[in-house]
Design an enzyme around this catalytic site. Structure first.
Site, mmCIF file in Angstrom:
data_model
loop_
_atom_site.group_PDB
_atom_site.id
_atom_site.type_symbol
_atom_site.label_atom_id
_atom_site.label_comp_id
_atom_site.label_asym_id
_atom_site.label_seq_id
_atom_site.Cartn_x
_atom_site.Cartn_y
_atom_site.Cartn_z
ATOM 1 N N HIS A 24 0.830 -1.206 0.000
ATOM 2 C CA HIS A 24 0.000 0.000 0.000
ATOM 3 C C HIS A 24 0.867 1.260 0.000
ATOM 4 O O HIS A 24 0.689 2.167 -0.826
ATOM 5 C CB HIS A 24 -0.904 -0.021 1.237
ATOM 6 C CG HIS A 24 -1.684 1.236 1.457
ATOM 7 N ND1 HIS A 24 -3.028 1.337 1.170
ATOM 8 C CD2 HIS A 24 -1.317 2.456 1.956
ATOM 9 C CE1 HIS A 24 -3.444 2.554 1.462
ATOM 10 N NE2 HIS A 24 -2.433 3.256 1.952
ATOM 11 N N GLU A 25 1.810 1.316 0.939
ATOM 12 C CA GLU A 25 2.652 2.509 1.049
ATOM 13 C C GLU A 25 3.566 2.668 -0.152
ATOM 14 O O GLU A 25 3.942 3.791 -0.509
ATOM 15 C CB GLU A 25 3.480 2.450 2.339
ATOM 16 C CG GLU A 25 2.654 2.400 3.612
ATOM 17 C CD GLU A 25 1.691 3.566 3.754
ATOM 18 O OE1 GLU A 25 1.969 4.639 3.178
ATOM 19 O OE2 GLU A 25 0.658 3.410 4.437
ATOM 20 N N HIS A 28 1.981 4.952 -2.684
ATOM 21 C CA HIS A 28 2.176 6.374 -2.382
ATOM 22 C C HIS A 28 3.597 6.818 -2.732
ATOM 23 O O HIS A 28 3.800 7.866 -3.341
ATOM 24 C CB HIS A 28 1.930 6.631 -0.894
ATOM 25 C CG HIS A 28 0.511 6.436 -0.460
ATOM 26 N ND1 HIS A 28 -0.562 6.951 -1.150
ATOM 27 C CD2 HIS A 28 -0.017 5.787 0.625
ATOM 28 C CE1 HIS A 28 -1.687 6.637 -0.516
ATOM 29 N NE2 HIS A 28 -1.381 5.924 0.550
#
Length: 452
Positions: A24-25, A28
């Protein structure tokens, strides 16, 4: 051996969750760097740093509490539009929280960051950066579901007999052993055996399971059952009777009981209770084998999963009192009770230790991990700070304001000041922390158990 498999399952699922958070990170991080935003930190977990290393502008590492992760970007909050108040008048608590958040956002700025800050990027770029994290979870969920559904497949009933019941019992009977005087089932009396493949019922060919199941339910009285046994075709005369059986719809799917409001009826553990109907009864169960799904069925399955996650998010607030009672008052938890990382990992360990085919165990764990990633996608897209959806909403609102200003030839209103919403974000974080603590206590001392 059971304890070893349970521990292995807990570890494997826990690692899968950590990798999902890191994935997920990464969304980003990658998109932020692509748009020239300086990222100072990329961490999985919160709290004390266990390990870290620096590469370029970014410090990569793992922290002690594995309840999430973060990418720290320069300039997440824009500078104040007006000069700070120097009159000496005390700030309100709301204003103090806003300015504290703004100051914390600026603390990592270094010379050369004048044009490398998050708020300076166009709204559409910020939307991409913030949506990339949940998007990575969605991509991973789709990949895992596709592997399961189109690669391994789902259990599908066949026309092969799995078990033959010894005596006649209603579908909702709590008895497991045959009581004295219970009549033999038509299948047992006729001589059917596990492994027989039913090819004809009452003169009707049954190439598929639904054909055989429907023909049996529609038959009462002496009925010829033709099976394939050991490569030969054998005919039996079975005297089918009426009995209460599990209700099924026209597609063969189980029909569950509902109350007057149309809501599912569940037992004490939270399992839905199948409805019953009176139909022809033979007294067998059909064997199942895994069959890969096609593209359309796979898409439909994923669509149902998305609807289920949306319903779970909508119902989550109503589950909080139950979690509280389970954590502090000893109330038994139901199977639909929310679980945290510890609870999900524990379920994974219990499933891996079950005496079922290893394929079924692995598929269950992968399917559960896919569901977790789907939930992470939906949860993080909620339009509230500090979730990714809150930042996306702020960027979209800024874009709308600028378009209206341009349309009516007004001055550019500038970036949306997300700091104004930070007090709300603090409240959300506080609620999330309290709920996480309740989940942790409940998962440790009163866990959800899928296997009783």
């Amino acid at each position: 051996m059971v304890a070893l498999l349970t521990a292995l399952g807990i570890i494997l699922f826990f690692v899968g969750l950590l990798l999902s958070l890191a994935w997920h990170e990464l969304g980003h991080l990658a998109t932020a760097k692509m748009f020239g935003i300086r990222c100072t930190q990329y961490f999985v977990g919160f709290g004390r740093t266990l390990w870290s290393t620096r590469k370029g502008d970014t410090e990569y590492g793992v922290k002690l509490v594995p309840l999430g992760g973060f990418v720290r970007m320069a300039g997440m909050i824009p500078p104040a539009k007006r000069a700070p108040d120097t009159s000496g008048k005390p700030m309100s608590r709301w204003r103090a929280m806003i300015e504290d958040a703004r100051e914390a956002s600026q603390v990592d700025l270094e010379p050369g960051d004048e044009n490398r800050q998050f708020y300076q990027r166009a709204p559409w770029k910020r939307v991409i950066v913030m949506a990339a994290g949940p998007g990575m979870n969605l991509i991973l969920a789709v990949i895992l579901f596709t592997i399961i559904l189109m690669g391994v497949g789902l259990p599908q009933s066949t026309t092969t007999v799995d078990t033959v019941a010894e005596c006649v019992l209603p579908a909702d009977s709590p008895a497991r052993d045959c009581p004295d005087g219970a009549p033999s089932t038509p299948a047992a009396a006729a001589g059917l055996l596990p492994g027989d493949r039913i090819v004809e019922v009452g003169g009707t060919p049954t190439p598929e399971w639904n054909d055989a199941n429907t023909a049996i339910r529609d038959s009462v009285g002496p009925t010829e059952i033709v099976v394939e046994r050991g490569g030969e075709t054998v005919a039996f005369e079975a005297d089918l009777i009426e009995n209460d059986v599990v209700a099924r719809d026209s597609n063969g799917d189980i029909v569950f009981r509902t109350d007057a409001d149309g809501e599912p009826v569940t037992d004490e553990q939270g399992y839905q209770i199948p409805d019953t109907q009176t139909a022809g009864f033979l007294g067998i169960t059909f064997a199942q084998e895994r069959s890969p799904l096609g593209v359309a069925d796979t898409a439909a399955y994923m669509g149902d999963a998305v609807v289920g996650v949306g319903r779970a998010l909508w119902e989550l607030p109503s589950k909080v009192p139950g979690v509280f009672r389970a954590a502090f008052m000893g109330e038994e938890r139901t199977v639909d009770s929310p679980v945290g990382i510890v609870g999900a990992s524990r379920i994974g360990g219990e499933v891996l230790a079950q005496p079922i085919p290893i394929t079924d165990r692995v598929v269950f764990l992968v399917n559960m991990l896919a569901g977790v990633n789907l939930f992470l996608f939906a949860f993080n897209m909620l339009p509230i700070l500090p979730l990714d959806g809150g930042h996306i909403l702020g960027a979209l609102w800024e874009s709308v304001r600028r378009r209206f200003a341009k349309l009516f030839r007004r001055p550019d209103p500038g970036p949306f000041d997300v700091a104004q919403m930070m007090p709300v974000a603090y409240i959300v974080v506080a609620c999330f922390v309290m709920f996480s603590v309740m989940l942790l206590i409940a998962d440790v001392f009163n866990p959800v158990r899928l296997v009783q």
